[in-house]
Write a protein that holds these residues in place. Structure first.
Motif, PDB file in Angstrom:
ATOM      1  N   UNK A  17     101.257  16.357  74.942  1.00  0.00           N
ATOM      2  CA  UNK A  17      99.984  16.552  74.670  1.00  0.00           C
ATOM      3  C   UNK A  17      99.647  17.157  73.312  1.00  0.00           C
ATOM      4  N   UNK A  18     100.547  18.080  73.023  1.00  0.00           N
ATOM      5  CA  UNK A  18     100.398  18.630  71.810  1.00  0.00           C
ATOM      6  C   UNK A  18     100.445  17.654  70.502  1.00  0.00           C
ATOM      7  N   UNK A  19     101.425  16.777  70.862  1.00  0.00           N
ATOM      8  CA  UNK A  19     101.755  15.750  69.907  1.00  0.00           C
ATOM      9  C   UNK A  19     100.579  14.715  69.677  1.00  0.00           C
ATOM     10  N   UNK A  20      99.832  14.351  70.818  1.00  0.00           N
ATOM     11  CA  UNK A  20      98.929  13.461  70.679  1.00  0.00           C
ATOM     12  C   UNK A  20      97.790  14.130  69.950  1.00  0.00           C
ATOM     13  N   UNK A  21      97.578  15.403  70.441  1.00  0.00           N
ATOM     14  CA  UNK A  21      96.547  16.123  69.791  1.00  0.00           C
ATOM     15  C   UNK A  21      96.590  16.108  68.113  1.00  0.00           C
ATOM     16  N   UNK A  22      97.947  16.073  67.811  1.00  0.00           N
ATOM     17  CA  UNK A  22      98.019  16.181  66.196  1.00  0.00           C
ATOM     18  C   UNK A  22      97.722  14.852  65.642  1.00  0.00           C
ATOM     19  N   UNK A  23      98.109  13.842  66.396  1.00  0.00           N
ATOM     20  CA  UNK A  23      97.719  12.484  65.948  1.00  0.00           C
ATOM     21  C   UNK A  23      96.178  12.326  65.840  1.00  0.00           C
ATOM     22  N   UNK A  24      95.432  12.716  66.756  1.00  0.00           N
ATOM     23  CA  UNK A  24      94.011  12.533  66.497  1.00  0.00           C
ATOM     24  C   UNK A  24      93.522  13.378  65.657  1.00  0.00           C
ATOM     25  N   UNK A  25      93.845  14.625  65.265  1.00  0.00           N
ATOM     26  CA  UNK A  25      93.560  15.476  64.299  1.00  0.00           C
ATOM     27  C   UNK A  25      93.678  14.865  62.833  1.00  0.00           C
ATOM     28  N   UNK A  26      95.116  14.093  62.665  1.00  0.00           N
ATOM     29  CA  UNK A  26      95.295  13.589  61.624  1.00  0.00           C
ATOM     30  C   UNK A  26      94.367  12.309  61.360  1.00  0.00           C
TER      31      UNK A  26
END
Length: 107
Positions: A26-35
């Motif tokens: 979930x943290x990795x997916x949040x980073x993708x959305x931020x990017x």
């Protein structure tokens, strides 16, 4: 490359490991959305940006958001598999040989 050694762990620890892996995903997916958001902001702030470039960035963000949404559903399903498996009591019984749990429905 050799075969990794098997280290037995308790069922409780295995469930905890799975829950931790979901949190990391979930943290990795949040980073993708931020990017994706940062990419759109950067593009939108450029002078003389053409509408086609903005539309392409928006389409990319939509595809990413759709994929992340699907993956979040999968992760939620993964967590739901274990929602009744963890013992709520404070005593530790996650190691082999620990005293059995006195809670109803414990593993």
């Amino acid at each position: 490359m050799g075969v990794p050694e098997y280290c037995p762990i308790s069922r409780r620890q295995a469930i905890s490991n799975i829950i931790d892996s979901v949190a990391q995903e979930q943290a990795a997916l949040a980073n993708l959305l931020d990017a994706e958001g940062d990419k759109i902001k950067k593009l939108a702030c450029q002078p003389h940006v053409c509408p086609e470039a903005l539309l392409a960035a928006n389409k990319s963000a939509q595809k990413t958001l759709s994929a992340v949404s699907h993956l979040e559903t999968v992760l939620q399903s993964k967590l739901e598999l274990f929602e009744d498996c963890l013992c709520p009591c404070p005593e530790r019984h996650d190691e082999p040989g620990d005293a059995p749990c006195s809670c109803a429905g414990a593993d």
